[in-house]
Each structure stands twice: as structure tokens, then as C-alpha cells.
Design an enzyme around this catalytic site. Sequence first.
Site, short mmCIF file in Angstrom:
data_model
loop_
_atom_site.label_atom_id
_atom_site.label_comp_id
_atom_site.label_asym_id
_atom_site.label_seq_id
_atom_site.Cartn_x
_atom_site.Cartn_y
_atom_site.Cartn_z
N HIS A 1 38.08 49.58 18.73
CA HIS A 1 38.94 50.08 19.81
C HIS A 1 39.39 48.90 20.66
CE1 HIS A 1 40.34 52.47 23.22
NE2 HIS A 1 40.37 53.48 22.36
N ASP B 1 38.43 59.07 16.80
CA ASP B 1 38.97 59.62 15.55
C ASP B 1 37.95 59.72 14.43
OD1 ASP B 1 41.81 57.82 16.50
OD2 ASP B 1 41.70 60.00 16.34
C1 SDX Z 1 43.03 55.50 19.13
O1 SDX Z 1 44.11 52.65 22.97
C2 SDX Z 1 43.59 53.85 23.00
O2 SDX Z 1 43.06 54.31 24.00
C3 SDX Z 1 43.76 54.63 21.71
C4 SDX Z 1 42.99 55.92 21.61
C5 SDX Z 1 43.52 56.97 22.56
O3 SDX Z 1 42.75 57.88 22.93
O4 SDX Z 1 44.74 56.93 22.84
O5 SDX Z 1 41.61 55.72 21.90
C6 SDX Z 1 43.11 56.52 20.21
O6 SDX Z 1 44.04 54.99 18.72
C7 SDX Z 1 41.68 55.09 18.63
C8 SDX Z 1 41.78 53.94 17.54
C9 SDX Z 1 42.07 54.61 16.19
N1 SDX Z 1 42.35 53.59 15.18
C10 SDX Z 1 41.50 53.33 14.17
O7 SDX Z 1 40.40 53.85 14.04
C11 SDX Z 1 42.03 52.32 13.15
C12 SDX Z 1 40.97 51.28 12.84
N2 SDX Z 1 40.76 50.44 14.03
C13 SDX Z 1 41.49 49.22 14.13
O8 SDX Z 1 42.68 49.11 13.45
C14 SDX Z 1 41.37 48.49 15.45
O9 SDX Z 1 40.05 48.52 15.81
C15 SDX Z 1 42.22 48.97 16.62
C16 SDX Z 1 43.65 49.03 16.26
C17 SDX Z 1 41.76 50.30 17.09
C18 SDX Z 1 42.04 47.97 17.76
O10 SDX Z 1 42.54 46.77 17.30
P1 SDX Z 1 42.58 45.48 18.26
O11 SDX Z 1 42.02 45.76 19.60
O12 SDX Z 1 43.98 44.92 18.20
O13 SDX Z 1 41.55 44.53 17.58
P2 SDX Z 1 41.90 43.53 16.42
O14 SDX Z 1 42.79 44.18 15.42
O15 SDX Z 1 42.35 42.27 17.05
O16 SDX Z 1 40.45 43.35 15.74
C19 SDX Z 1 39.51 42.40 16.27
C20 SDX Z 1 38.67 42.00 15.06
C21 SDX Z 1 39.51 41.51 13.87
O17 SDX Z 1 38.70 40.67 13.09
P3 SDX Z 1 38.80 39.02 13.32
O18 SDX Z 1 40.28 38.68 13.15
O19 SDX Z 1 38.28 38.79 14.73
O20 SDX Z 1 37.92 38.45 12.25
O21 SDX Z 1 37.96 43.16 14.57
C22 SDX Z 1 38.40 43.46 13.25
C23 SDX Z 1 39.73 42.75 13.06
O22 SDX Z 1 39.98 42.49 11.70
N3 SDX Z 1 38.54 44.92 13.19
C24 SDX Z 1 38.17 45.66 12.15
C25 SDX Z 1 38.41 46.97 12.52
N4 SDX Z 1 38.92 47.00 13.77
C26 SDX Z 1 38.99 45.71 14.17
N5 SDX Z 1 37.67 45.31 10.93
C27 SDX Z 1 37.42 46.35 10.08
N6 SDX Z 1 37.62 47.67 10.39
C28 SDX Z 1 38.12 48.01 11.59
N7 SDX Z 1 38.32 49.29 11.89
#
Ligand code: SDX
Length: 428
Positions: A307, A364
Site C-alpha cells: 500500500h 483488497d
Molecule cells: C487500493 O491509495 C489508497 O488508499 C488505495 C486504496 C483505497 O482504499 O483507495 O487503499 C485501495 O488501491 C489498495 C491497493 C490495491 N493494489 C494492490 O493490491 C496491487 C498490488 N500492490 C502494489 O501494486 C503496490 O503495493 C501499490 C500500488 C499498492 C503501492 O505501490 P507503491 O506505493 O507505488 O510502491 P512501489 O510500487 O514503489 O513498491 C515499493 C517496493 C517495490 O520494490 P523495490 O523496487 O523497492 O525493490 O515494493 C514492491 C515494489 O516492487 N512491491 C511489491 C508489491 N507492492 C510493492 N512487490 C510484490 N508484490 C506487491 N504487491
Amino acid sequence: MSDKATLEINGEKYEFPLITGSENEVAIDVKALRGATGGVITIDPGYKNTGSCESAITFLDGEKGILRYRGYSIEELAEKADFLEVAYLLIFGELPNQEELDKFHEDIKSHAIVDDDIKKILDAFPKSAHPMGVLASLTSALTAFNPTSVDVNSDEDMYNAIVRILGKFPVLVAWAMRKKHGLPLDYGDNSLGYVENVLKMMFKNPTSDYEQNPILVNALDKLLILHADHEQNCSTSTVRITGSSHAGLFVSLAAGISALWGPLHGGANQAVLEMLEAIREDGGDTKKYMAKAKDKSDPFRLMGFGHRVYKNFDPRAKIIKVAADEVLGDLGVEDPILDIAKGLEKEALEDQYFVDRKLYPNVDFYSGIIYRAMGIPTEMFTVMFALGRLPGWIAQWREMRLRKEPIGRPRQLYTGETYRPFKSIDKR
Ligand code: SDX
């Protein structure tokens, strides 16, 4: 703490005010930055460090896993309030008394009819159309049938637009599902509560009466409350910036629905179920999917995990996980998917990659398991998220308009070609 921040650029010092919020969060007010520095701006892709507005609606603390709507904790609201009460609280700022709640519901019910010509638009969609695309289109189309809801220049205009969309949106949600399954498009029953009415519109079989199941009503009511608002997330920011051009409420909501559709945002609840199904079909090999999620060359992410703000458990995920056990137990549903989800959660919470990045289950991760147990098709999961988020989007749009905020128009840092003279085609 000082009430100013000092920035030094090329030996020049500039001071900017610090603003402190009611939860002691501190922001640097850079409204004067470009003018004071002769053109210097900030840049922050994804706005990870940048606030777009001040807001009095929702507070969340990602480190402590706190979520409050207008100061009330999500735990208490999910336990003690119903969805319409929470909608009123988010939009108008206070929990309603019985008279206020009854009037709010009556006003909503008075707008629970959707112009029949909307069905012609719905008919034009192929059955294969994703319900989120249908919902965004029909929500935007509502403007054509409710033109007075565009120019909200008074509290009365605003209130009328709000109760109109709260009355019509559940009809569009039900129609989006029923159209896909070849069922007749009907209306609800104004003798019912808001959530009972949603369930009846979605599931009523044309050849028999619909019998309410209190387990489903309570489960959906709780899920809608948990999804109702979440400060400046992607779709809410989209609603606010769309509304900042003074575009109408309905089209601003349609923009928010489109943003929510994305699998990184609200579309994740559908993607979680598809991921868990794939793991089950793969013999429950969670380790393979954990490895894929950590493999930088693999675009796969563990859906439902991580998140932007929560670097601790999403408090909503905790509540939904307990509710999933209760609802499946009450319904007598044995779903191996729930066991796979719990196994995956346990593995991820013990995995260094996830621990280092503070990746926890989000809202989710478990919600789709409840929707599935309720008989809601997977493609409708994000539509249910939109139904829950509707009052939050409305509240945020209303706050932005009442505060007369300026049109949203971010700056950029240009990194393209500098000036070059035109080259005729024979010289290219
Ligand atoms: C919602 O913002 C809100 O409030 C949203 C929400 C709401 O109520 O409106 O809460 C609803 O959208 C919840 C999120 C649902 N999405 C998912 O479950 C999809 C999977 N999650 C990710 O795609 C990710 O965690 C996000 C999009 C939710 C957040 O992404 P960020 O904050 O931009 O973080 P990032 O992509 O920069 O990740 C940081 C690191 C990275 O690795 P490094 O480059 O540091 O090595 O964490 C890793 C990412 O690759 N990472 C994951 C991951 N989420 C982040 N690796 C594997 N699986 C994951 N799910």
C-alpha cells in the site's frame, strides 16, 4: 518546532511557512515557491511526498494502521453504524440523528428511478463488456438526463445532485450485473433499507420473491463502510481534480470509477481472486507465486499486498479477514480459496522481501472472498468497491467545491529537445 522551513538554492535562502494539521502532521506550504525562486518547482512522481489539499474528511496513519472518518474510528463505524449513516457522516461531517437520517434516505429514494433511455445505452454494450466500463459510461450519461446536476452553485443544488446520484447509482450497479447475465432490468423497493435494496436489485429472480438474508445484508453493509473513503487515493484525487474544472458531479465520479478500475487500485480485488484461483489450479503452489512476486524480471505482483500509505496492517484488511471467516461460516461455505489466502498471507508476512518493504495485506486481499461467498461475480468486485467509495468521492468533491479550490494544473520539468529549426521532409 519552528513555523518556517528554510530552503537554500545557489547560496540564496528562502523561507516557507509550515502548516500543522489537527493530527500534528506538518506540511511545507510551497504555494510561493516558484515566484520567490524565479521558477524553481518541486517534482514528486506519484505524489508520494506531496499533499494536494487540506481535508477534514478522513485521517489515516499508515505507520500505526489507523483509519478514521470525520474522527470516528473505522473499527467502531464498521461495528456500530450502517452504510447510509456513514455516507451522511462523510458528506456532511456529522453522524445524523434519526430525523436527519430518515429525511436523507427519503430524499435518496425519491431519485431511485433512472431514465429508461439509459437502457438503450446499456443495450449497446456487448455482454463481454467489463461492468466497470459500463458503470463509468452510464454514470457519465446520467448527466444528460439530469442537467440540473451539473452547475451546483448553491447548497440546494449540491444536495439535490448528491441524493440523485446516491439514489440512481445502485440501480446502475444492479443493471450492469443483470445485463451481463441476461436478466431483466428492474427497479428496487423503496420499502427496504439502502443495502437490502441493493441486494434485491442485484439478485431478484423474476420468477420468485427475493428473500433477504441478514448475513448478506450485514456483510455488504460492513464492506461498503470499509470502502467508503480513504483520503487522497488515486480515484479520489481524480474526482477532485476533475471537479476542480467545475465539471459536474456525475462526470467527476465517472472519472473516479475509471481510475478505480486499474488493477493497482480498486481492480486489485478482482485480480486477487484471479491470482488465488491460479494458485489453486496450480496445485496450491504458493511458493511459486511468492517467487514470481519477488522476481524483478517478472511483472507479477502479489495482488492485495502492499500500500502507498499503510506500512503496517491495513485496518480494513484485519476487519475483512475476521468477517470472511464469519460470513463463510454463517453461510456454511467451505472455500479452499480462503485457506490459500491465509497460507499466502502467513508466508508473505514471514518473507524478508515483504518484511523489508513493509508489504502487508490491504483492503483488497480478503474482500473478494466475501463477495464470492455472497454470489457476486468476480467481474463485479470492483463495482462493489465503487458503490462503497461513492459517498467518499462525493464528500471529497463537495469539500473541494465548497472551499472554492483552484483548478488542478500540476507543473512539470521539461527534459525534451531544446529549440531546433523546422527541417523540410527532403532533408530528414
Ligand atoms: C487500493 O491509495 C489508497 O488508499 C488505495 C486504496 C483505497 O482504499 O483507495 O487503499 C485501495 O488501491 C489498495 C491497493 C490495491 N493494489 C494492490 O493490491 C496491487 C498490488 N500492490 C502494489 O501494486 C503496490 O503495493 C501499490 C500500488 C499498492 C503501492 O505501490 P507503491 O506505493 O507505488 O510502491 P512501489 O510500487 O514503489 O513498491 C515499493 C517496493 C517495490 O520494490 P523495490 O523496487 O523497492 O525493490 O515494493 C514492491 C515494489 O516492487 N512491491 C511489491 C508489491 N507492492 C510493492 N512487490 C510484490 N508484490 C506487491 N504487491
